[in-house]
Design a protein around this motif. Structure first.
Motif, mmCIF file in Angstrom:
data_model
loop_
_atom_site.group_PDB
_atom_site.id
_atom_site.type_symbol
_atom_site.label_atom_id
_atom_site.label_comp_id
_atom_site.label_asym_id
_atom_site.label_seq_id
_atom_site.Cartn_x
_atom_site.Cartn_y
_atom_site.Cartn_z
ATOM 1 N N ILE A 118 1.090 5.281 0.789
ATOM 2 C CA ILE A 118 0.378 6.432 1.357
ATOM 3 C C ILE A 118 1.256 7.676 1.227
ATOM 4 N N ILE A 159 -8.550 8.272 -0.874
ATOM 5 C CA ILE A 159 -7.949 7.432 -1.910
ATOM 6 C C ILE A 159 -7.797 8.270 -3.164
ATOM 7 N N THR A 168 0.874 -1.178 0.000
ATOM 8 C CA THR A 168 0.000 0.000 0.000
ATOM 9 C C THR A 168 0.914 1.232 0.000
ATOM 10 N N VAL A 206 -4.034 7.558 -0.056
ATOM 11 C CA VAL A 206 -3.550 6.279 -0.577
ATOM 12 C C VAL A 206 -3.373 6.390 -2.093
ATOM 13 N N THR A 213 -5.236 -1.566 4.487
ATOM 14 C CA THR A 213 -6.369 -0.862 3.883
ATOM 15 C C THR A 213 -6.479 0.580 4.399
ATOM 16 N N PRO A 214 -7.207 1.446 3.661
ATOM 17 C CA PRO A 214 -7.420 2.821 4.128
ATOM 18 C C PRO A 214 -8.034 2.844 5.533
ATOM 19 N N GLN A 215 -8.899 1.877 5.803
ATOM 20 C CA GLN A 215 -9.524 1.831 7.131
ATOM 21 C C GLN A 215 -8.488 1.556 8.233
ATOM 22 N N PRO A 247 -3.660 0.914 -3.556
ATOM 23 C CA PRO A 247 -4.231 0.066 -2.517
ATOM 24 C C PRO A 247 -3.407 -1.214 -2.344
ATOM 25 N N SER A 300 -6.533 4.762 8.698
ATOM 26 C CA SER A 300 -7.242 5.848 9.353
ATOM 27 C C SER A 300 -7.508 5.536 10.826
ATOM 28 N N GLU A 322 -9.381 10.891 8.622
ATOM 29 C CA GLU A 322 -9.793 10.276 7.380
ATOM 30 C C GLU A 322 -8.597 10.105 6.436
ATOM 31 N N VAL A 323 -8.556 8.974 5.761
ATOM 32 C CA VAL A 323 -7.530 8.760 4.740
ATOM 33 C C VAL A 323 -8.247 8.678 3.400
#
Ligand code: TXA
Ligand code: MG
Length: 351
Positions: free
Chosen positions: A186, A216, A184, A195, A202-204, A198, A207, A213-214
């Motif tokens: 970032i 995409i 990934t 991001v 994961t973005p979740q 991917p 974050s 918040e992240v």
């Protein structure tokens, strides 16, 4: 050039072989090595000539920057000019591991390594062979995936040999890549963390650690060329097998009948057809070749098998490929990002 292939086991590292590989890198040569994501094609990241050799060996456009691999946090300040607090939080949570962070670069990193950008991508891999090699090489290895440009990333040494034999000094065979998809990425240089590619992280997950918040990069979701992805490498057609590939999406029964009908049409025209399916659905297809990504309930296995299966389609000389869709809960976004690229974003939806 004669390429030396050595086998090293991750749980029993041959220090002598690592030292030999490290010396090649220190002398400006290239060594392909295993990581937990995919195999990397390594050169000394602080040596502009080594980076130029990497681009040449891969046949890669030189505006596509390389990731610098490090083995400890002490190595970061020499190459990253500004290290935000968020980077330490993410490093604590995910390094060593399949996460790459983008920073403003220092003067120590040659433009040849960053494809002319003023930022640098940095990753600390968890694979023990990779970590030992980075230390033996002096701390900084620039490494793109160890495939010829445009081909699927290699997850076993066999495919590195296929693509790079005769072009680099050494290939270290360390067995399977545990994850099978690239890290990934970032970007921490903008106001909001973003991001750019991917992956397994994961973005979740990002974050949750950052407490914010992240986002995409919209450029990687668009199917057309209207938005340019921020990671230069994401704009290229990638991972593509030689045959035309189509993804068929919908309820499982509908997908099976649609794919079987499409396969039948192609076969009537004398074409050899492959279907990319799962352990569960595989027996329902009538095709020349059925390739299983593993059980649909095991998304780690699906990620691990993807690139190997795309390469197998080439080895089997099929004319057409139909693939099921793999929107799995956690890494589905990363899997589909690669699969959609392989298919040139050709998707048939059915109910
Ligand atoms: O898992 C991985 O990341 C593997 C292993 C070997 O570590 N490496 C890898 O490298 O996937 P490569 O070169 O195949 O992909 C690097 C991606 C490219 O899309 C490139 O454009 C992007 O990272 N990238 C590198 N430096 C960047 C920068 N400064 N800004 C934006 N994108 C960057
Ligand atoms: Mg690559």
């Amino acid at each position: 050039m004669n390429t030396k292939v050595v086998t090293i086991k991750e749980d029993h590292i041959d220090e002598e072989a690592i030292q030999e590989a490290g010396q090649i890198l220190k002398n400006g040569g290239l060594v392909a090595f295993p990581t937990e994501t995919v195999y990397g094609l390594g050169g000394d990241a602080l040596n502009a000539e080594s980076s130029a050799k990497i681009y040449a060996a891969k046949g890669r456009p030189s505006d596509n920057p390389l990731i610098v691999h490090i083995a400890g946090m002490d190595a970061l300040p020499l190459i990253a000019a500004e290290i935000p607090e968020s980077a330490y939080l993410l490093a604590d949570a995910f390094w060593p591991g399949p996460l790459t962070m983008i920073f403003k670069k220092t003067d120590r990193v040659p433009m040849a390594t960053t494809g002319g950008l003023s930022t640098v991508a940095v990753r600390m891999p968890s694979n023990k062979i990779a970590a030992a090699l980075i230390r033996a090489a002096g701390g900084y290895i620039a490494a793109p995936s160890a495939n010829r440009s445009g081909r699927p990333s290699p997850t076993v040494a066999k495919y590195v040999i296929e693509d790079l034999d005769g072009r680099i000094e050494m290939i270290i065979d360390g067995g399977f890549s545990a994850i099978g998809l690239e890290s990934t990425i970032i970007d921490l240089t903008e106001t909001k963390p973003m991001v750019l590619r991917p992956g397994y992280i994961t973005p979740q997950m990002l974050s949750e650690v950052l407490g914010e918040e992240v986002i995409i990069d919209p450029g990687i979701i668009a199917a057309d060329d209207t938005r340019k992805p921020k990671a230069p490498g994401m704009k290229y057609k990638h991972y593509a097998p030689k045959a035309d590939m189509v993804i068929v999406d919908g309820s499982s029964d509908a997908v099976v009948s649609k794919i079987n009908a499409l396969v039948h049409q192609k076969q009537e025209n004398g074409q050899k057809v492959a279907v990319i399916a799962t352990e569960e659905s595989g027996p329902s297809y009538h095709a020349d070749v059925i390739l299983s990504m593993g059980s649909r309930s095991n998304e780690d296995a699906i990620a691990q098998h993807l690139y190997k299966i795309l390469r197998e389609c080439d080895e089997l000389h099929v004319d057409a490929i139909y693939s099921e869709s793999f929107q799995t809960p956690r890494i589905g976004q990363a899997i589909m990002n690669r699969l959609l690229k392989a298919a040139g974003h050709t998707v048939i939806h059915c109910d």
